[in-house]
Design an enzyme around this catalytic site. Sequence first.
Site, PDB file in Angstrom:
ATOM      1  N   GLU D  74       0.355  -1.394  -0.475  1.00 21.91           N
ATOM      2  CA  GLU D  74       0.077   0.191   0.035  1.00 21.91           C
ATOM      3  C   GLU D  74       0.994   1.686  -0.015  1.00 21.91           C
ATOM      4  O   GLU D  74       0.951   2.485  -0.822  1.00 21.91           O
ATOM      5  CB  GLU D  74      -1.118  -0.310   0.866  1.00 21.91           C
ATOM      6  CG  GLU D  74      -2.168  -0.807   0.662  1.00 21.91           C
ATOM      7  CD  GLU D  74      -2.174  -2.598   1.561  1.00 21.91           C
ATOM      8  OE1 GLU D  74      -1.287  -2.594   1.718  1.00 21.91           O
ATOM      9  OE2 GLU D  74      -2.806  -3.035   1.062  1.00 21.91           O
ATOM     10  N   HIS D 143     -12.018  -5.716   9.493  1.00 18.65           N
ATOM     11  CA  HIS D 143     -12.753  -5.398   7.803  1.00 18.65           C
ATOM     12  C   HIS D 143     -13.955  -5.321   8.022  1.00 18.65           C
ATOM     13  O   HIS D 143     -14.789  -5.328   7.175  1.00 18.65           O
ATOM     14  CB  HIS D 143     -12.629  -6.587   7.192  1.00 18.65           C
ATOM     15  CG  HIS D 143     -11.617  -7.485   6.850  1.00 18.65           C
ATOM     16  ND1 HIS D 143     -10.408  -7.752   7.017  1.00 18.65           N
ATOM     17  CD2 HIS D 143     -10.950  -7.331   5.413  1.00 18.65           C
ATOM     18  CE1 HIS D 143      -8.901  -8.464   6.119  1.00 18.65           C
ATOM     19  NE2 HIS D 143     -10.202  -7.634   4.959  1.00 18.65           N
TER      20      HIS D 143
HETATM   21  C1  LIG Z   1      -2.133  -4.833   3.909  1.00 15.02           C
HETATM   22  C2  LIG Z   1      -3.628  -5.589   3.586  1.00 15.02           C
HETATM   23  N1  LIG Z   1      -3.416  -5.498   1.912  1.00 15.02           N
HETATM   24  C3  LIG Z   1      -4.415  -6.457   1.502  1.00 15.02           C
HETATM   25  C4  LIG Z   1      -5.396  -7.295   2.333  1.00 15.02           C
HETATM   26  C5  LIG Z   1      -6.395  -7.600   1.005  1.00 15.02           C
HETATM   27  N2  LIG Z   1      -6.170  -9.238   0.545  1.00 15.02           N
HETATM   28  C6  LIG Z   1      -5.984 -10.086   2.302  1.00 15.02           C
HETATM   29  S1  LIG Z   1      -5.867 -11.666   0.830  1.00 15.02           S
HETATM   30  C7  LIG Z   1      -4.865 -11.040   0.169  1.00 15.02           C
HETATM   31  C8  LIG Z   1      -4.079 -12.265  -0.550  1.00 15.02           C
HETATM   32  C9  LIG Z   1      -2.815 -12.735  -0.370  1.00 15.02           C
HETATM   33  O1  LIG Z   1      -1.707 -13.294  -0.632  1.00 15.02           O
HETATM   34  P1  LIG Z   1      -0.606 -14.508   0.155  1.00 15.02           P
HETATM   35  O2  LIG Z   1      -0.030 -12.938   0.700  1.00 15.02           O
HETATM   36  O3  LIG Z   1      -0.151 -15.126  -0.896  1.00 15.02           O
HETATM   37  O4  LIG Z   1      -1.493 -14.966   0.700  1.00 15.02           O
HETATM   38  P2  LIG Z   1      -2.661 -16.375   0.589  1.00 15.02           P
HETATM   39  O5  LIG Z   1      -4.153 -15.693   0.266  1.00 15.02           O
HETATM   40  O6  LIG Z   1      -2.394 -16.670  -1.418  1.00 15.02           O
HETATM   41  O7  LIG Z   1      -2.923 -17.731   1.662  1.00 15.02           O
HETATM   42  C10 LIG Z   1      -4.699  -9.118  -0.161  1.00 15.02           C
HETATM   43  C11 LIG Z   1      -4.501  -8.956  -1.118  1.00 15.02           C
HETATM   44  C12 LIG Z   1      -5.420  -7.061   3.255  1.00 15.02           C
HETATM   45  N3  LIG Z   1      -6.324  -7.678   3.488  1.00 15.02           N
HETATM   46  N4  LIG Z   1      -3.980  -6.437   4.102  1.00 15.02           N
END
Ligand SMILES: Cc1ncc(C[n+]2csc(CCOP(=O)(O)OP(=O)(O)O)c2C)c(N)n1
Lengths: 325, 325, 340, 340
Positions: D74, D143
């Site tokens: 971000e 959230h």
């Molecule tokens: C700071 C923040 N930015 C964006 C999000 C939205 N978000 C939730 S899960 C996700 C993807 C995360 O990917 P990864 O770290 O690979 O974990 P996975 O879901 O594959 O287990 C995002 C962008 C969030 N929860 N927190």
Amino acid sequence: MSEPRETFDADDLRELHRMMAVLRFLEERVKELRLAEEVRGSVHLALGQEAVAVGACAALAPIDTLTATYRGHGWAAAKGVPVVAILAELLGKEIGTNGGRGGSAYLSSADHLFLGENSIVGAGAPIALGPALASRYDGSGRVSLTVFGDGAINQGSVSEAFNFAAAFALPVVFVCENNGLSELTRIDEMVADDQLWRRAGGFGLPGVRIDGNDPVAVRTAVREAVERARAGGGPSLVEAMTERIAGHYIGDHELYRRPGEVEAALTREPLVRSRQRLRELGVSDADVDDVERGARDEVDAATATARDAELSQSSTVREHMYVDH
Amino acid sequence: MSEPRETFDADDLRELHRMMAVLRFLEERVKELRLAEEVRGSVHLALGQEAVAVGACAALAPIDTLTATYRGHGWAAAKGVPVVAILAELLGKEIGTNGGRGGSAYLSSADHLFLGENSIVGAGAPIALGPALASRYDGSGRVSLTVFGDGAINQGSVSEAFNFAAAFALPVVFVCENNGLSELTRIDEMVADDQLWRRAGGFGLPGVRIDGNDPVAVRTAVREAVERARAGGGPSLVEAMTERIAGHYIGDHELYRRPGEVEAALTREPLVRSRQRLRELGVSDADVDDVERGARDEVDAATATARDAELSQSSTVREHMYVDH
Amino acid sequence: MSITEHNEHRPVTAETADLSYVLAVNAALRRALDEVPEVILYGEDVAKGGGIFGATRGLASAFGDRVFDTPISESAILGSALGAAMLGRRPVVEIMWIDFALVALDQIVNQIANTAYVSRGRWRAPLVIRTQQGHLPGACAQHAQNLEAMFAHTPGLRVGLPYTTQDAYDMLLSAVHCDDPVLIIENRSLYFRERVPVAVNGPVQPIGAAAVRRAGSDATVVAWSAVLAEVLAAADELSGEGIEIEVIDLRWLNPLDEATVFASVRKTSRFAVVHEANLTGGFGGELVARVAERCLGDLDAAPRRVATPDLRIPAAPHLQQAVIPQVADITASLRQLVSE
Amino acid sequence: MSITEHNEHRPVTAETADLSYVLAVNAALRRALDEVPEVILYGEDVAKGGGIFGATRGLASAFGDRVFDTPISESAILGSALGAAMLGRRPVVEIMWIDFALVALDQIVNQIANTAYVSRGRWRAPLVIRTQQGHLPGACAQHAQNLEAMFAHTPGLRVGLPYTTQDAYDMLLSAVHCDDPVLIIENRSLYFRERVPVAVNGPVQPIGAAAVRRAGSDATVVAWSAVLAEVLAAADELSGEGIEIEVIDLRWLNPLDEATVFASVRKTSRFAVVHEANLTGGFGGELVARVAERCLGDLDAAPRRVATPDLRIPAAPHLQQAVIPQVADITASLRQLVSE
Ligand SMILES: Cc1ncc(C[n+]2csc(CCOP(=O)(O)OP(=O)(O)O)c2C)c(N)n1
Ligand SMILES: Cc1ncc(C[n+]2csc(CCOP(=O)(O)OP(=O)(O)O)c2C)c(N)n1
Ligand SMILES: [Mg+2]
Ligand SMILES: [Mg+2]
């Protein structure tokens, strides 16, 4: 440390020396003004670090952008911001870069594509992604340079910027100005590996460590990075090793120094080094004195003009909050 | 990928298989409950990723702590949180880990030193520094494990945690659960170098990439990291390669998938793999079916208990905001 | 242990020491490290350098590895403090300027503030975040904000702003003993005020009470932190004109001692708030709203707020003076308040 | 170019389309990309995935590399948007949940909001941050926050919260055309509301005006974003009891259309604010304060606020219901308001 792979002659070095002298005298002047309380608040001097700013900016085209830190007077000057506008800014004058709104630690100049100093450690790196991104669309070929300290590399935003730039092969040059200190703290105690250029590899961008007290070495490394970036080769990190020969702020007692540290630094600081080199190239000390005198005159004249200028108008202090009303 | 350097026998693998099956059936149950709208809101399933949680937690001592992500039901279970408390939490029951206050994406259990899931990508890594720091003072020998996704590694806070842990040689094990995807986005398009374990080097901590669909490989690598950490050797990063065989959330159309991707993943997912291996070790499919049946029964029984339990009391919803009033 | 228990268990050897504000902070930290073994103290430059303002000077040498410097990594500082607090430590961490909290606000709002509530108290986060804020001549827009309203809008976080030197000592100590996460917002313009006698080593104070700094019958003014100097100067000036202002030092925004405010308003029938933070969305709005909701019938005049207008903060001293509440702005506003 | 100039230079071909709220967002983004060549659109999952809520669906394929996905970074998203805006682009970036803005608030408050002011307008930051907030059943405490007050306390940042589907289209488009940085806070509970006819391709609206959604003479209620549904339902219910509430959809917190609010209060003599954000420090306090300051003599009853109490947000639907303002909470409060 990699060696400069660039040829240079006496005239070239003389000009680099002149610019470094301007930065030196500018900072010394700022120090005087601050001690005299003509300038108020914290000022962070880059005494001893002149070669990084001068060498790096010498590698930039006018179209290229710069984001710097609160220790950025010299970077502004090296990017072309008139010394008088910098001093006037610190003095709160209307002709200051920001009419006194920015101050010592947060000045900027749109005319010189100097996006500004930044008083939040690490915050300039993400901002520097922007001009590089814009460059993708406007066909300008612009490269975006950002400088930050050794301490700043531990700020999350800098890592985010490394990755973002690398992932999208953005034309960004990251310059880490490593003076070994973050305020009162030594970088080698704050990292497991103090070869900071190695951070780059993990993000998939090239990293190099160079002698940051040699303006030619800096210019060479930054030029290589700028050329790669401009040609679409993506970002790189240049770690420029230097030393701060002043306190972090004025009034800093520098209790964190090791014995003899500052004295040793004074023997290898950029102006001493480049005078020596000029001597080797056949330029006499008297000639160098002349160059420095010219630089000093420039700063003196700028000081006089800045001092004589009008304070910025308090009556307009509420303007420019918004473009659209 | 490095090879497991640990011996194991059929009983050992059978137990790992059983635990993976519990996680599998738990997630499938959560999916059913969500589709039936008994559970409301986003749920993030770790279907296909069971070997990482089971292998990693098998390497921990009860005294060790864990921080996980929103995709953390399985991690909670593997850390010892009863399945019934997890399901009850999702159902908003008083006997849920958090009495319904945490929900699917933010549950925790003090009794099991499970500091919690975390719905902010990357936020668990800095928090995991804390138990490791506490370990310095309380003489417990505690190790702190934190798991995050491949996408999370680009969050600044994770880089800060790498450096902080490395600089102070804290007993932290960073597990990057690399399923190749961050919600709808592929990691290889978001980094210049998708060998994420290489990030570690720049921060001065050891990094390794392992097969995350093999619980023994995970346990071996994590055990090595835990032992190093406990012995004062500092943090390390384990990148566990796995695949998510479900959508990011329920209702995800998975348009980002490449043709055949999920089908291929299904042939190498942990339960298929370990059944095959058990077969090689002489354990019959019928035996494995028994193990899985036991796991399913456990989840069924937990479901029944959780369903029958009381909703948490709305009347106490304002309690526990503060300890001191 | 609770503050009451703590006070009962320790021999009270109250003494008086001549301290500046920053030395009072230092004394409170020293006492906390001394009498609470779980306290650890860390942040940027706090150990070897003794803090950029000297607030932590001498503590590293006195308390060894319980006091340490950190990388410039606010998320790591705050996150680790939370994790350590959950595991039994009582971390006191420094965020050097409140402006820097914004690089890691997630850890405060989304993490620290949620811990106790979401776990029904099974996890606790007894930690203290020390920071400082406010303008000083020459400080740039990124080093001159007053952000208390953001934190006062974060349920779960205790927020205190000591003004007196005694409170710099007392409130910090109370924060260390509090089992909730506490944000103590100091003001660096106060650090080097003259030394005054400070009662040290006395009982730990409970958190939350406002203090009436000056009694008066014509109007109630609530303020907190450094701007109280201007408010008290204004009150003195007005006293010469026969206008007696009751000045309340709110001290804590959470818990909020609205009872003291309401009682005063019921007495004076006139109400104003003064703060250095920007007007819109500042905590003054909350106080005016509460007074309007609860004391409407008692008000003889419209309530007023004196605050920095909705601008960024310019660095130059003369520009700052033009935007930050000065004594004259306060007297002018209060004269109107009492004349309506 | 200014909105007026823009409107003059383009042929108005106003049409009507049946759109849901999220489709209205999509249509506005499509039009912005179409008619403003400087617009670039990026954020997590916005391109190939079309956005986690589908708000950006189809835009990457239509506009190529002007629409792209980013790493989960971000600070890099917001910082790059600022730098690109300074160099002539008009970035529209998505922060997927407002809660996530807290990992990078520095870039919004300390960087973006300062740019124009500190440079006396020589640098500009014409960028849009799109985000969404609010609770939905099951959404966890990280959230489910409503954080508009933090941003409304950030001078330099325009802040709008569209409630109607028409506003989801109009306000976003206005934001893109605005030369100031604008934060548009949507609410995901509105995204999949039924389709309604939306005027598209009409003139770009100026920013800042509140909208009276329901006229009434007995009390003025100000609200914004999703909770307006409950407020309007409450007003309907009260209408059956002979109580006529004037409901103002504030829409923009900056610029703030206080004139519309004051005019209504002068007419009805009673005032309340309803918001889903936590009570203390919420933007309702600011509005009550302004009404008390400016319309005190017009008030026949103490003003009231209906808001979520000062708690973290629990995930379980039944617990959320117990803390988030419901229609019954609003009617109860308004009945008291008009009966005083
Ligand atoms: C700071 C923040 N930015 C964006 C999000 C939205 N978000 C939730 S899960 C996700 C993807 C995360 O990917 P990864 O770290 O690979 O974990 P996975 O879901 O594959 O287990 C995002 C962008 C969030 N929860 N927190
Ligand atoms: C986010 C943030 N944290 C902390 C600070 C306080 N601070 C100002 S300068 C500084 C040291 C920076 O060190 P370095 O990056 O090495 O730069 P140098 O001062 O040596 O040029 C610190 C910690 C800040 N300005 N911003
Ligand atoms: Mg440094
Ligand atoms: Mg992933």
